[in-house]
Design an enzyme around this catalytic site. Structure first.
Site, PDB file in Angstrom:
ATOM      1  NE  ARG A   1      -3.981  -2.163   1.886  1.00  0.00           N
ATOM      2  CZ  ARG A   1      -4.762  -2.773   2.758  1.00  0.00           C
ATOM      3  NH1 ARG A   1      -4.556  -2.606   4.047  1.00  0.00           N
ATOM      4  NH2 ARG A   1      -5.766  -3.516   2.353  1.00  0.00           N
TER       5      ARG A   1
ATOM      6  CE  LYS B   1     -21.892 -18.137   3.915  1.00  0.00           C
ATOM      7  NZ  LYS B   1     -22.169 -17.540   5.236  1.00  0.00           N
TER       8      LYS B   1
ATOM      9  N   GLY C   1     -10.172  -9.411  -2.130  1.00  0.00           N
ATOM     10  CA  GLY C   1      -9.084  -9.951  -1.324  1.00  0.00           C
ATOM     11  C   GLY C   1      -8.646 -11.337  -1.765  1.00  0.00           C
TER      12      GLY C   1
ATOM     13  N   GLY D   1     -13.323  -3.553  -0.139  1.00  0.00           N
ATOM     14  CA  GLY D   1     -14.685  -3.012  -0.017  1.00  0.00           C
ATOM     15  C   GLY D   1     -15.023  -2.002  -1.099  1.00  0.00           C
TER      16      GLY D   1
HETATM   17  P1  ADP Z   1     -13.138 -12.136  -2.683  1.00  0.00           P
HETATM   18  O1  ADP Z   1     -12.410 -11.954  -1.363  1.00  0.00           O
HETATM   19  O2  ADP Z   1     -12.179 -12.145  -3.840  1.00  0.00           O
HETATM   20  O3  ADP Z   1     -14.254 -11.151  -2.868  1.00  0.00           O
HETATM   21  P2  ADP Z   1     -14.829 -14.204  -1.580  1.00  0.00           P
HETATM   22  O4  ADP Z   1     -14.396 -13.820  -0.211  1.00  0.00           O
HETATM   23  O5  ADP Z   1     -16.210 -13.889  -1.981  1.00  0.00           O
HETATM   24  O6  ADP Z   1     -13.799 -13.597  -2.670  1.00  0.00           O
HETATM   25  O7  ADP Z   1     -14.694 -15.774  -1.779  1.00  0.00           O
HETATM   26  C1  ADP Z   1     -13.508 -16.487  -1.617  1.00  0.00           C
HETATM   27  C2  ADP Z   1     -13.730 -17.802  -0.919  1.00  0.00           C
HETATM   28  O8  ADP Z   1     -14.692 -18.603  -1.575  1.00  0.00           O
HETATM   29  C3  ADP Z   1     -12.461 -18.604  -0.895  1.00  0.00           C
HETATM   30  O9  ADP Z   1     -12.023 -18.762   0.424  1.00  0.00           O
HETATM   31  C4  ADP Z   1     -12.850 -19.943  -1.516  1.00  0.00           C
HETATM   32  O10 ADP Z   1     -12.276 -21.054  -0.874  1.00  0.00           O
HETATM   33  C5  ADP Z   1     -14.342 -19.951  -1.351  1.00  0.00           C
HETATM   34  N1  ADP Z   1     -15.002 -20.859  -2.318  1.00  0.00           N
HETATM   35  C6  ADP Z   1     -14.966 -20.779  -3.645  1.00  0.00           C
HETATM   36  N2  ADP Z   1     -15.642 -21.800  -4.209  1.00  0.00           N
HETATM   37  C7  ADP Z   1     -16.117 -22.553  -3.198  1.00  0.00           C
HETATM   38  C8  ADP Z   1     -16.906 -23.743  -3.121  1.00  0.00           C
HETATM   39  N3  ADP Z   1     -17.322 -24.367  -4.236  1.00  0.00           N
HETATM   40  N4  ADP Z   1     -17.200 -24.231  -1.912  1.00  0.00           N
HETATM   41  C9  ADP Z   1     -16.762 -23.596  -0.801  1.00  0.00           C
HETATM   42  N5  ADP Z   1     -16.033 -22.475  -0.789  1.00  0.00           N
HETATM   43  C10 ADP Z   1     -15.703 -21.952  -1.981  1.00  0.00           C
END
Ligand code: ADP
Ligand code: MG
Length: 399
Positions: free
Chosen positions: A38, A199, A357, A380
């Site tokens: 950063r 999710k 992230g 965010g």
């Molecule tokens: P970002 O931080 O890039 O916005 P998220 O926090 O929404 O991404 O999602 C990342 C998480 O989703 C990871 O820890 C990954 O392991 C999990 N994930 C992805 N696909 C699956 C799945 N099919 N089942 C369970 N967890 C999953």
């Protein structure tokens, strides 16, 4: 958004006091800074202003002190790390306003850099109190915001100051805004979005916005399971938000009406237990998932088809991994699709922008982070931008 003031519009800064909002919310372990990404991002802005003879005052928040002084969250803790990146000595000022700050600023010579205390030590920061902002502004001539990652918050040093002083985007903020504009503001079509992650519930607003913006919406990760369930697929033991299948259906309908093609996986990697290389691992059609199996990644056939979709596109925006990429071999789909996107970007046929992230971690893991057109490390703020929201810190810089 496209019209914002930049450093190029800030002339004759020699001798002037310029407040620069940066992101110094650095990761720490045992009192030591573990990553200076950063600081590096804002170094060009800080050094450009200093080299032009400005007295540069860095403003940033650090942790969540909730309006009180906490020695463990003093920005003096990162002074050394900032000095190392800038290769300059800087002066720490234990205030942001008032007589002590004014006196310290008075000592600075042209081209000197001062680091002010954690802005969140004062309740006026998060309240965006105009009096607090005015007290900070009283010692300065101009305000530069170089912290896109904090731009989704309307705080005194992310928004309020820009209302009082002549305000400009720093170089890091400028690159981020220009890249984001290329991806969703005025993109070359066709546009694809990849949305994955755990999710649906955390990304509903993103999905709702994107269906009206992009030509192809590629859904992967755990959230794809909710969409598959909405389409009547039995997803077994998979992570799935069954209470959101109705919402998923609404999003699919909205996509249909908007002419956005939604791509859901048709083959998947499944296992009975969540572990690295589990013995129960197999690849199957989404309709063949057993009741005791979990979908943990998009399958190889679907990934190949998705690669072909990207080949027809000119722009890609990506948030969220396609599978549980931290655990092998459930990184396969994310890695393969990321490499296809990186290759197309290198060939010059695709503008690729990614953020989030875990997404940044996944793209680093795939070894392609440098080949994407732009990777945003602003968690965010990046997601709110993907939701189509106006970020207050950016709006305040708009002409
Ligand atoms: P970002 O931080 O890039 O916005 P998220 O926090 O929404 O991404 O999602 C990342 C998480 O989703 C990871 O820890 C990954 O392991 C999990 N994930 C992805 N696909 C699956 C799945 N099919 N089942 C369970 N967890 C999953
Ligand atoms: Mg995450």
């Amino acid at each position: 958004m496209s019209n914002f003031r930049k450093l190029d519009d800030l002339n004759d800064v020699a001798g002037k006091v310029v407040l620069v909002r940066v992101d110094l919310n650095l990761p720490m372990q045992d009192g030591h800074v573990t990553d200076t990404t950063r600081v590096k991002a804002s170094a060009p802005t800080i050094l450009e202003l200093a080299d032009k003879g400005a007295k540069v005052l860095l403003l940033a928040h650090f942790g969540r002190p909730k309006g009180q002084r906490h020695s463990t969250m003093s920005l003096s803790l990162v002074q050394g790390a900032v000095e190392e990146v800038l290769k300059r000595e800087i002066m720490f000022i234990p205030e942001v306003a008032g007589p002590v700050a004014a006196q310290a600023i008075g000592i600075l010579r042209d081209g000197d850099i001062g680091l002010m205390e954690n802005t969140r030590f004062w309740p006026g920061e998060e309240k965006n109190d105009p009096e607090f902002a005015a007290a900070i502004a009283a010692n300065a001539d101009a305000f530069v915001n170089d912290a896109f990652s904090a731009a989704h918050r309307a705080h005194a040093t992310t928004e309020g100051l820009a209302r009082i002083l002549p305000a400009y985007a720093g170089r890091a903020m400028q690159s981020e805004l220009e890249a984001l504009d290329k991806a969703l503001g005025a993109p070359e079509k066709p546009v694809a979005a990849v949305v994955g992650g755990a999710k649906v519930s955390t990304k509903l607003a993103v999905l709702k916005h994107l269906v009206g913006q992009v030509d192809h919406l590629i859904i992967g990760g755990g959230m794809a399971n909710t969409f598959l369930a909405a389409r009547g697929v039995d997803v077994g033991k998979s992570l799935c938000e069954h209470d959101l299948t109705g919402t998923a259906e609404d999003i699919l309908d909205a996509a249909d009406k908007a002419g956005c093609t939604v791509h859901l996986p048709y083959d998947v990697a499944v296992a009975k237990e969540f572990a690295a290389n589990p013995p129960s691992l197999r690849i199957c059609n989404v309709h063949e998932v057993a009741v005791d199996e979990m979908i943990l990644d998009v399958g190889p056939q679907a990934v190949e088809a998705l690669g072909d979709v990207l080949k027809t596109c000119r722009t890609l925006v990506w948030n969220g991994p396609m599978g549980a990429f931290e655990t092998e071999p459930f990184d396969a789909a994310t890695v393969a699709l990321a490499r296809t996107a990186a290759a197309l970007t290198k060939e010059g046929s695709l503008v690729s922008v990614a953020g989030g992230g875990d997404t940044v971690a996944a793209l680093n893991h795939a070894g392609v982070a440098d080949d994407f057109t732009y990777i945003s490390t602003a968690g965010g703020a990046f997601l709110e931008w993907m939701e189509g929201r106006e970020l207050p810190g950016v709006a305040a810089l708009t002409v």
